[in-house]
Design an enzyme around this catalytic site. Structure first.
Site, PDB file in Angstrom:
ATOM      1  CB  CYS A  19      -0.895  -0.002   1.228  1.00 55.80           C
ATOM      2  SG  CYS A  19      -1.958   1.448   1.366  1.00 55.80           S
ATOM      3  CG  HIS A  73      -5.556  -2.295  -1.309  1.00 56.10           C
ATOM      4  ND1 HIS A  73      -4.486  -2.893  -0.680  1.00 56.10           N
ATOM      5  CD2 HIS A  73      -5.354  -0.958  -1.190  1.00 56.10           C
ATOM      6  CE1 HIS A  73      -3.679  -1.950  -0.199  1.00 56.10           C
ATOM      7  NE2 HIS A  73      -4.187  -0.769  -0.491  1.00 56.10           N
ATOM      8  CD  GLU A  74      -6.801   1.395  -4.085  1.00 59.73           C
ATOM      9  OE1 GLU A  74      -6.934   2.416  -3.389  1.00 59.73           O
ATOM     10  OE2 GLU A  74      -5.718   0.786  -4.186  1.00 59.73           O
ATOM     11  CG  HIS A 106      -7.307   2.757   1.021  1.00 59.93           C
ATOM     12  ND1 HIS A 106      -6.528   3.024   2.127  1.00 59.93           N
ATOM     13  CD2 HIS A 106      -6.486   2.163   0.129  1.00 59.93           C
ATOM     14  CE1 HIS A 106      -5.289   2.607   1.902  1.00 59.93           C
ATOM     15  NE2 HIS A 106      -5.228   2.070   0.698  1.00 59.93           N
TER      16      HIS A 106
HETATM   17 NI    NI Z   1      -3.561   1.195  -0.216  1.00 60.13          NI
END
Ligand code: NI
Length: 210
Positions: free
Chosen positions: A119, A161-162, A165
């Site tokens: 990341c 993953h995004e 966030h």
């Molecule tokens: Ni990330």
């Protein structure tokens, strides 16, 4: 070529900043017509490409709104072997903007796959994370148009993953902590090594990995 203001790079927020831990708020679709919002998207794209990275979420540039950019291709993964690319199902992902996404895991065999990821907000580290192999993302795009994407393999990992966030979650929250490695050590010791062998050496479970 001189960078235009729309291409000026943005500083990437690093772990420890609370903006990475907020639940991001939805974007008002009418705001996507605003010049400053389009400029922000262009700058996020340039920042992601320069990092280099395959995804960047708005909280990572200090904006707690539900917007992320993603892109992957040979320029990012040509250093990997054909076997590594195949195991990861790492295929080209054209530049994609997701706004106000809703993530739905889809049935697949296997349902979950585990690999090392990293990341831009957690520099120097990489860790083993299990993710859904196939997901659907319902969202709007950068023009406010409704979109439904189905992602498989590595693009599905990037999307998860995004979207994490946007919920205030970092990959570290999902990683096998015993797997954590510096990027340097990963490259020296484990690049190209089957994950099961890495897991045996470091002592973490690998269900769902290859
Ligand atoms: Ni990330």
């Amino acid at each position: 070529m001189t960078a235009t203001p729309s291409e000026a790079l943005l500083p990437i927020v690093q772990a420890g900043d609370p903006v990475l831990r907020y639940a991001a708020v939805p974007v008002d679709p009418s705001d996507l017509a605003r010049r400053d919002v389009q400029q922000l998207i262009a700058r996020m794209k340039a920042t992601m490409e320069a990092a280099p990275g395959v995804g960047l979420a708005a909280p990572q540039i200090g904006e707690p709104v539900q917007l992320a950019v993603m892109s992957d291709g040979p320029e990012r993964f040509s250093h990997l072997s054909a076997a590594d690319l195949a195991a990861r199902e790492r295929t080209e992902l054209p530049f994609t903007v997701i706004v106000n996404p809703v993530l739905t895991p889809l049935p697949s065999d296997p349902a979950m796959v585990g690999f090392y990821e990293g990341c831009l907000s957690v520099p120097r580290l990489t860790g083993f994370v299990r993710r859904h192999r196939v997901v659907r993302v319902d969202c709007i795009d950068e023009h406010g148009e409704p979109r439904t994407w189905t992602f498989t393999g590595w693009p599905a990992r990037i999307a998860q993953h995004e979207i994490d966030h946007l919920r205030g979650t970092l990959y570290l929250d999902r990683a096998e902590t015993r797997s954590l490695s510096t990027v340097e050590n990963y490259g020296e010791l484990w690049a190209g090594v089957p994950t099961t062998d890495v897991a045996a050496a470091l002592g973490f479970p690998t269900d769902g990995s290859r």
